[in-house]
Design an enzyme around this catalytic site. Structure first.
Site, PDB file in Angstrom:
ATOM      1  N   ARG A 110     -35.276  22.559   6.644  1.00  0.00           N
ATOM      2  CA  ARG A 110     -35.605  22.451   5.213  1.00  0.00           C
ATOM      3  C   ARG A 110     -34.609  23.295   4.422  1.00  0.00           C
ATOM      4  O   ARG A 110     -34.543  24.506   4.606  1.00  0.00           O
ATOM      5  CB  ARG A 110     -37.032  22.954   4.974  1.00  0.00           C
ATOM      6  CG  ARG A 110     -37.431  23.068   3.518  1.00  0.00           C
ATOM      7  CD  ARG A 110     -38.891  23.529   3.375  1.00  0.00           C
ATOM      8  NE  ARG A 110     -39.253  23.650   1.985  1.00  0.00           N
ATOM      9  CZ  ARG A 110     -39.341  24.810   1.315  1.00  0.00           C
ATOM     10  NH1 ARG A 110     -39.125  25.952   1.920  1.00  0.00           N
ATOM     11  NH2 ARG A 110     -39.651  24.818   0.043  1.00  0.00           N
ATOM     12  N   HIS A 129     -35.019  24.672  -5.785  1.00  0.00           N
ATOM     13  CA  HIS A 129     -35.481  25.979  -5.306  1.00  0.00           C
ATOM     14  C   HIS A 129     -34.871  27.018  -6.251  1.00  0.00           C
ATOM     15  O   HIS A 129     -34.091  27.880  -5.849  1.00  0.00           O
ATOM     16  CB  HIS A 129     -35.070  26.190  -3.847  1.00  0.00           C
ATOM     17  CG  HIS A 129     -35.865  27.245  -3.126  1.00  0.00           C
ATOM     18  ND1 HIS A 129     -36.497  27.026  -1.921  1.00  0.00           N
ATOM     19  CD2 HIS A 129     -36.116  28.535  -3.421  1.00  0.00           C
ATOM     20  CE1 HIS A 129     -37.095  28.136  -1.512  1.00  0.00           C
ATOM     21  NE2 HIS A 129     -36.881  29.069  -2.422  1.00  0.00           N
ATOM     22  N   GLU A 186     -42.416  25.998  -5.085  1.00  0.00           N
ATOM     23  CA  GLU A 186     -43.206  27.033  -5.746  1.00  0.00           C
ATOM     24  C   GLU A 186     -43.061  27.074  -7.264  1.00  0.00           C
ATOM     25  O   GLU A 186     -42.516  28.049  -7.824  1.00  0.00           O
ATOM     26  CB  GLU A 186     -42.849  28.408  -5.165  1.00  0.00           C
ATOM     27  CG  GLU A 186     -43.031  28.515  -3.667  1.00  0.00           C
ATOM     28  CD  GLU A 186     -42.829  29.943  -3.141  1.00  0.00           C
ATOM     29  OE1 GLU A 186     -42.439  30.817  -3.928  1.00  0.00           O
ATOM     30  OE2 GLU A 186     -43.081  30.166  -1.948  1.00  0.00           O
ATOM     31  N   ASN A 227     -46.382  27.300   1.314  1.00  0.00           N
ATOM     32  CA  ASN A 227     -45.662  28.526   1.658  1.00  0.00           C
ATOM     33  C   ASN A 227     -46.688  29.638   1.700  1.00  0.00           C
ATOM     34  O   ASN A 227     -47.366  29.917   0.713  1.00  0.00           O
ATOM     35  CB  ASN A 227     -44.597  28.852   0.603  1.00  0.00           C
ATOM     36  CG  ASN A 227     -43.420  27.882   0.666  1.00  0.00           C
ATOM     37  OD1 ASN A 227     -43.358  27.013   1.544  1.00  0.00           O
ATOM     38  ND2 ASN A 227     -42.494  28.024  -0.261  1.00  0.00           N
ATOM     39  N   TYR A 231     -47.613  33.650   2.907  1.00  0.00           N
ATOM     40  CA  TYR A 231     -47.153  34.971   3.355  1.00  0.00           C
ATOM     41  C   TYR A 231     -48.288  35.977   3.518  1.00  0.00           C
ATOM     42  O   TYR A 231     -48.300  36.760   4.443  1.00  0.00           O
ATOM     43  CB  TYR A 231     -46.097  35.522   2.385  1.00  0.00           C
ATOM     44  CG  TYR A 231     -44.808  34.740   2.466  1.00  0.00           C
ATOM     45  CD1 TYR A 231     -43.868  35.041   3.439  1.00  0.00           C
ATOM     46  CD2 TYR A 231     -44.563  33.668   1.610  1.00  0.00           C
ATOM     47  CE1 TYR A 231     -42.694  34.306   3.558  1.00  0.00           C
ATOM     48  CE2 TYR A 231     -43.390  32.925   1.717  1.00  0.00           C
ATOM     49  CZ  TYR A 231     -42.461  33.248   2.699  1.00  0.00           C
ATOM     50  OH  TYR A 231     -41.310  32.514   2.829  1.00  0.00           O
ATOM     51  N   GLU A 289     -43.009  27.369   4.579  1.00  0.00           N
ATOM     52  CA  GLU A 289     -42.431  28.709   4.718  1.00  0.00           C
ATOM     53  C   GLU A 289     -43.494  29.646   5.257  1.00  0.00           C
ATOM     54  O   GLU A 289     -44.641  29.629   4.795  1.00  0.00           O
ATOM     55  CB  GLU A 289     -41.971  29.302   3.373  1.00  0.00           C
ATOM     56  CG  GLU A 289     -40.700  28.735   2.818  1.00  0.00           C
ATOM     57  CD  GLU A 289     -40.303  29.363   1.483  1.00  0.00           C
ATOM     58  OE1 GLU A 289     -40.680  30.526   1.223  1.00  0.00           O
ATOM     59  OE2 GLU A 289     -39.627  28.675   0.713  1.00  0.00           O
TER      60      GLU A 289
HETATM   61  C1  FCB Z   1     -40.828  32.493  -1.265  1.00  0.00           C
HETATM   62  C2  FCB Z   1     -39.555  31.786  -1.663  1.00  0.00           C
HETATM   63  C3  FCB Z   1     -38.406  32.019  -0.721  1.00  0.00           C
HETATM   64  C4  FCB Z   1     -38.369  33.438  -0.213  1.00  0.00           C
HETATM   65  C5  FCB Z   1     -39.710  33.853   0.319  1.00  0.00           C
HETATM   66  C6  FCB Z   1     -39.763  35.237   0.902  1.00  0.00           C
HETATM   67  O1  FCB Z   1     -41.611  32.707  -2.380  1.00  0.00           O
HETATM   68  O2  FCB Z   1     -39.777  30.404  -1.748  1.00  0.00           O
HETATM   69  O3  FCB Z   1     -37.230  31.651  -1.381  1.00  0.00           O
HETATM   70  O4  FCB Z   1     -37.924  34.275  -1.200  1.00  0.00           O
HETATM   71  O5  FCB Z   1     -40.677  33.752  -0.690  1.00  0.00           O
END
Ligand code: FCB
Length: 457
Positions: free
Chosen positions: A74, A118, A163, A297, A299, A358
């Site tokens: 990607r 992006h 995002e 995405n 985290y 992500e």
């Molecule tokens: C996301 C972004 C990516 C990167 C990660 C850590 O929000 O899409 O570009 O910065 O965080």
């Protein structure tokens, strides 16, 4: 049914974070070039001017991916490379880079997965109003058509936006990302126009594919940063704070995309606050295009506690810290919340194929003399999150793939090169790439999963 669908393993990157070569082959400045040149905007005054020099080292980077055994890559296209200044015809020299990249990937048996946006908006379009201006959505669809015409003969996976929350909130409300504006009203207009741009671009791509008899296997979608919001208590104030947070970060995007309406509580409150979503007749129908793929995405997650409303009248909350590990971003490591998030998405928004587009972590890496990093914390992060994602899949979520963020250490936006998310180390002085222990783990995990731990078709 869903359990037998093919599951794709991949790595992700984005144009501005890795390419460099910002002035080459006709590329014009993006809002990130401008932002990086603004004193104090990016840590240490870092810029994406060279980044990982991927523009010149692309075959080496594709070989690294092949070494990991990934199915799919990607990446994003730099709009100012493909269509300089965001207007007019495509730029053959800029497009040629992506042509070569796509061919290189296909030659190595790796599926190319394109994200159109992006975050590197041509500066010329920001000068004309940026995402708060409705016209930018139409310019985006025009750019999507140029990109599809150039690459659609070989590329079937098309993501419009990465995002939009970050583009609108960090870019126009909080000013922490390019273009660095702090204007909530502009930010909410940006939300709507990003979504409108998504709708117009997906329709354009679908139509262009259909007119060439290429609809079979085409997958059009969008990637959102979604997160589980956990109320700190059952008190009405904490429940309301968590609901507002979920509304502003999750439902404000998912509802129009997948249900064709903005969440009434959020849209109503935004209008009351003087920051209405500038919806015109027919817009919600345009936004509510079929979504083949919804990229997630993920985290971290957040425990939300109500806080006193500030002077601007916006609902306020604070995060309640938990006793868990934190990454170098100070993000809490909460894999179990990924399972909960995916189960909630499948329950509340059934329909699209879900992909983790992500997932990964920054840690304070220490390299030995050879450049090798024994990043057991990142390895553990990947392991627990892959487990959590597969657990959701096992419980019936139509999850079709997982992408590690990121292939390479890279330009982490306002943090510059200070935060490393790569599974491959980049020595920025020499541009030497060295796979970290997490890269070995990821390769082994992919091989093990393909060997049958997990049904593939
Ligand atoms: C996301 C972004 C990516 C990167 C990660 C850590 O929000 O899409 O570009 O910065 O965080």
């Amino acid at each position: 049914m869903t359990q037998n669908a093919k599951f794709l393993w991949g790595v992700a990157t984005s144009s501005y974070q890795i390419e460099g070569a910002v002035g080459e082959d006709g590329r014009t400045p993006s809002i990130w070039d401008t932002f990086c040149a603004t004193p104090g905007a990016v840590a240490d005054g870092d810029t994406g001017a060279v980044a990982c020099d991927h523009y010149h080292r692309m075959p080496e980077d594709v070989a690294l991916m092949a070494g990991l055994g990934v199915d799919v890559y990607r990446f994003s296209l730099a709009w100012p490379r493909v269509q300089p200044d965001g207007k007019g015809a495509g730029n053959p020299a800029g497009i040629a880079f992506y042509d070569r990249l796509v061919d290189e990937l296909l030659a190595k048996g790796i599926l190319p997965w394109i994200t159109l946006y992006h975050w590197d908006l041509p500066q010329a379009l920001e000068d004309a109003g940026g995402w708060p201006a409705r016209d930018t959505a139409y310019r985006f669809a025009e750019y999507a058509e140029i990109a599809y015409n150039a690459l659609g003969d070989r590329v079937r996976q098309w993501t419009t936006m990465n995002e939009p929350w970050c583009s609108a909130m960090l870019g126009y409300v909080f000013g922490q990302h390019a273009p660095g504006r702090k204007d909530a009203r502009a930010g909410m207009a940006a939300v709507h126009h990003l979504l409108l741009g998504h709708g117009l671009a997906s329709r354009t791509i679908r139509d262009a594919a259909a007119s060439r008899g290429r609809s079979e296997g085409l997958e059009v979608g969008i990637t959102l940063n979604l997160s589980h919001k956990i109320p700190a208590s059952d008190s009405p104030a904490d429940l309301a704070a968590a609901r507002w947070d979920d509304g502003m970060s999750n439902r404000l995007y998912l509802d129009p995309l997948l249900r064709g309406e903005y969440p009434a509580d959020i849209a109503g409150k935004l209008a009351e606050l003087g920051c209405p979503l500038p919806v015109e007749e027919g817009d919600l129908g345009l936004i509510n295009q079929p979504v083949d793929v919804l990229g997630v995405n993920y985290y971290t997650s957040r425990v939300v506690q109500a806080a006193p409303v500030g002077g601007n009248g916006w609902p306020a909350s604070r995060s309640v810290p938990r006793d868990v590990e934190r990454t170098a971003m100070d993000w809490e490591v909460t894999p179990e919340a990924l399972t909960d998030l995916l189960l909630r998405l499948e329950r509340d928004y059934p329909g699209p194929a879900w992909y983790i587009t992500e997932n990964g972590a920054a840690y304070p890496d220490v390299a030995d003399e050879s450049g090798y990093v024994r990043d057991t914390a990142r390895e553990n992060y990947l392991r627990t999150h892959i487990d959590a994602a597969l657990e959701a899949r096992g419980k019936g979520v139509n999850l079709r793939g997982y992408f590690a963020w990121s292939l390479l250490d890279n330009f982490e936006w306002a943090y510059g090169y200070d935060r490393r998310f790569g599974i491959v180390r980049v020595d920025y002085d020499t541009q030497k790439r060295t796979p970290k222990r997490s890269a070995r783990y990821f390769a082994e995990r992919i091989a093990a999963e393909k060997a049958g731990q997990f049904p593939q078709s």
